[in-house]
Design a protein around this motif. Sequence first.
Motif, PDB file in Angstrom:
ATOM      1  N   TRP A 165      -2.023   5.751   8.514  1.00 48.99           N
ATOM      2  CA  TRP A 165      -0.684   6.294   8.536  1.00 48.99           C
ATOM      3  C   TRP A 165      -0.484   6.953   7.187  1.00 48.99           C
ATOM      4  O   TRP A 165      -0.642   6.322   6.157  1.00 48.99           O
ATOM      5  N   ILE A 169      -6.416   5.462  21.869  1.00 51.02           N
ATOM      6  CA  ILE A 169      -5.902   4.409  20.989  1.00 51.02           C
ATOM      7  C   ILE A 169      -5.421   3.261  21.856  1.00 51.02           C
ATOM      8  O   ILE A 169      -4.427   3.382  22.556  1.00 51.02           O
ATOM      9  N   ARG A 170      -6.145   2.198  21.844  1.00 56.59           N
ATOM     10  CA  ARG A 170      -5.743   0.997  22.580  1.00 56.59           C
ATOM     11  C   ARG A 170      -5.386   1.336  24.026  1.00 56.59           C
ATOM     12  O   ARG A 170      -4.302   1.049  24.502  1.00 56.59           O
ATOM     13  N   LYS A 189      -4.677   4.034  25.442  1.00 56.81           N
ATOM     14  CA  LYS A 189      -3.777   5.166  25.719  1.00 56.81           C
ATOM     15  C   LYS A 189      -4.406   6.424  25.151  1.00 56.81           C
ATOM     16  O   LYS A 189      -5.110   6.371  24.150  1.00 56.81           O
ATOM     17  N   GLU A 230       1.572  -2.119  14.208  1.00 59.97           N
ATOM     18  CA  GLU A 230       0.704  -1.223  13.454  1.00 59.97           C
ATOM     19  C   GLU A 230       1.082  -1.317  11.981  1.00 59.97           C
ATOM     20  O   GLU A 230       2.210  -1.005  11.596  1.00 59.97           O
ATOM     21  N   ASP A 260       1.952  -3.599   4.857  1.00 59.28           N
ATOM     22  CA  ASP A 260       3.102  -2.781   5.261  1.00 59.28           C
ATOM     23  C   ASP A 260       3.090  -2.463   6.751  1.00 59.28           C
ATOM     24  O   ASP A 260       2.191  -1.784   7.242  1.00 59.28           O
ATOM     25  N   VAL A 306      -0.342  -0.393   7.836  1.00 66.43           N
ATOM     26  CA  VAL A 306      -1.102   0.693   7.214  1.00 66.43           C
ATOM     27  C   VAL A 306      -2.598   0.491   7.423  1.00 66.43           C
ATOM     28  O   VAL A 306      -3.305   1.410   7.826  1.00 66.43           O
ATOM     29  N   ILE A 338       0.839  -1.200   0.000  1.00 71.48           N
ATOM     30  CA  ILE A 338       0.000   0.000   0.000  1.00 71.48           C
ATOM     31  C   ILE A 338       0.876   1.253   0.000  1.00 71.48           C
ATOM     32  O   ILE A 338       0.648   2.203  -0.743  1.00 71.48           O
ATOM     33  N   ASN A 339       1.914   1.223   0.826  1.00 74.03           N
ATOM     34  CA  ASN A 339       2.818   2.364   0.922  1.00 74.03           C
ATOM     35  C   ASN A 339       3.476   2.703  -0.408  1.00 74.03           C
ATOM     36  O   ASN A 339       3.467   3.850  -0.851  1.00 74.03           O
ATOM     37  N   ASP A 366      -7.580   4.452  -0.613  1.00 71.91           N
ATOM     38  CA  ASP A 366      -8.096   4.983   0.653  1.00 71.91           C
ATOM     39  C   ASP A 366      -7.106   5.956   1.297  1.00 71.91           C
ATOM     40  O   ASP A 366      -7.493   7.029   1.755  1.00 71.91           O
ATOM     41  N   LYS A 410       3.993   8.770  17.402  1.00 71.59           N
ATOM     42  CA  LYS A 410       3.835   7.592  16.562  1.00 71.59           C
ATOM     43  C   LYS A 410       2.614   6.791  16.971  1.00 71.59           C
ATOM     44  O   LYS A 410       2.661   6.029  17.920  1.00 71.59           O
ATOM     45  N   ALA A 411       1.537   7.000  16.265  1.00 72.94           N
ATOM     46  CA  ALA A 411       0.328   6.213  16.513  1.00 72.94           C
ATOM     47  C   ALA A 411      -0.551   6.348  15.282  1.00 72.94           C
ATOM     48  O   ALA A 411      -0.417   7.317  14.538  1.00 72.94           O
ATOM     49  N   ILE A 412      -1.413   5.377  15.086  1.00 67.60           N
ATOM     50  CA  ILE A 412      -2.292   5.403  13.920  1.00 67.60           C
ATOM     51  C   ILE A 412      -3.741   5.421  14.383  1.00 67.60           C
ATOM     52  O   ILE A 412      -4.191   4.493  15.059  1.00 67.60           O
ATOM     53  N   PHE A 437       4.994   0.621  12.329  1.00 68.74           N
ATOM     54  CA  PHE A 437       5.832   0.592  13.529  1.00 68.74           C
ATOM     55  C   PHE A 437       5.329  -0.464  14.492  1.00 68.74           C
ATOM     56  O   PHE A 437       4.246  -1.031  14.311  1.00 68.74           O
ATOM     57  N   ARG A 475      -7.723   5.028  13.970  1.00 66.13           N
ATOM     58  CA  ARG A 475      -8.535   4.175  13.115  1.00 66.13           C
ATOM     59  C   ARG A 475     -10.011   4.437  13.390  1.00 66.13           C
ATOM     60  O   ARG A 475     -10.383   4.926  14.452  1.00 66.13           O
TER      61      ARG A 475
END
Lengths: 362, 126
Positions: free
Chosen positions: A315, A343-344, A346, B61, B38, B63, A34-35, A228, A291-293, B41, A295
């Motif tokens: 991300w 997030i989870r 946190k 984590e 992908d 994508v 995807i990246n 997306d 650093k977190a994503i 982190f 969702r």
Amino acid sequence: MEGAKTALYEKHIASGAKMAPFAGYIMPIQYHSINAEHLRVRESAGIFDVSHMGEFMVSGEGALDFINKMTVNNTKKLSIGQAQYSAMLNDNGGIIDDLLVYRFSDHFMIVANAANKAKDFTWLADHADSSIKLADESDNITLLAIQGRNAPAIVQDLTETNIDEIKYYWFAEGEVAGSPSIISRTGYTGEDGVELYFDNKYAENIWDAVLEAGKKYNIEPIGLGARDTLRLEMKFALYGNDIDDTTNTIEAGLGWITKSAKGPFTGREQVLKIKEQGITRKLIGFEIEGKAIPRRGYKCIQGNEKIGDVTSGCWSPSLNKGIGMAYLEKEFTPVGTRFEIEIRNKHIPAVVADTPFYKRPY
Amino acid sequence: MSQIPKDCKYTEEHEWVKMEGDIATMGITDYAQGELGDVVFLELPEEGDILKLGEAFGSIEAVKTVADLYSPVSGEVVGVNSELEDTPENVNQDPFGEGWLIKIKISDSAELDGLMDASAYEQHIA
């Protein structure tokens, strides 16, 4: 795997795509990464099979008035050869679907989200009188999106139609790789690009021709995963995530397509009421600090109070940080407002961002 | 086809364990990295942390999604692959090599009997 196949299904399998069910179809989610696919579109060009989208043809004497009554944007401002982003509302002002409306010399084409095809068509048919002819051509039409700064040059190699003369959100009818196609200067990535609508029987031929013509630009097929993340970097709403039957266009930031002064349309009274009363929440873009994503479904909080919900997140491959969209209570929506996302278990700091997140550098 | 090295043991959560003496090196399988996509982190424990069999000790984590990591054995964390901070893609590109996650000094070797061998894992993902 259960689901409908596009005319390019075998091509995707041969390319080693990871296939997954999406809106009743088996679609390519990613070909290898995807990246990498995302960055290829940002840096050069990519081709997407988005044939799961719906295409309805609307004709008849009253077609213009009918579409103008059924959608929020002003169809009467649309010239022949022009396309328009619009939406269809229910009687409560909720969004049935967001759409593209194309005006041809003797008919209109409405492009609908795959998951909403049946719902949209029924809604349109239920409101059409006998002067309107409606045809669902979704199963006969292949839709390819060729997106990225080099996309117009790639398509230009395959057509006599002058791509440079087609302005953004306009289209032409021409031939691509020797087959008739609608050539539309539209897209869902934030890049320059072209979308092609044509009969399924030309699908494999045109797919191969675009990949061949794009070789010198390192074009590659791009899956729905990168589609997306690309649209999210532009804060383009995705139906089912950021907008649905319970959200209205004003809070979704689609006031710019909602032409309440144009005259009657379905949902207009609710739009006027919402505008008069003011919205209570608004769809914003945010960035994560650290650093977190984020969702879909994660809670937005400030202090100990919940102030909203994340509707989309990822991300960002271009920005290298977590980004997302959320409905927040109105007082928290100015750009720069700090809040937290759960997030989870946190609490991760986030800030309301200026959008689009990504601005193309050319 | 996913790689499934014969010299590793496997969990139902798609982790692999490779023993050297009483040190278990663990990571996620080729199948798991393919499903995740992908990796962006990882959240990993620190050296000295004590893990219990089956305990969620971190996360990956990617994508499109996030996955919990579960300890395949009980013991003390004696190594963490800190290079993954800069090169998380190693988990995708070399899941059984450069993409290893942590090393655990195991406290109960009997737990290893509860893990799958390569052929059982191959069945598991079939």
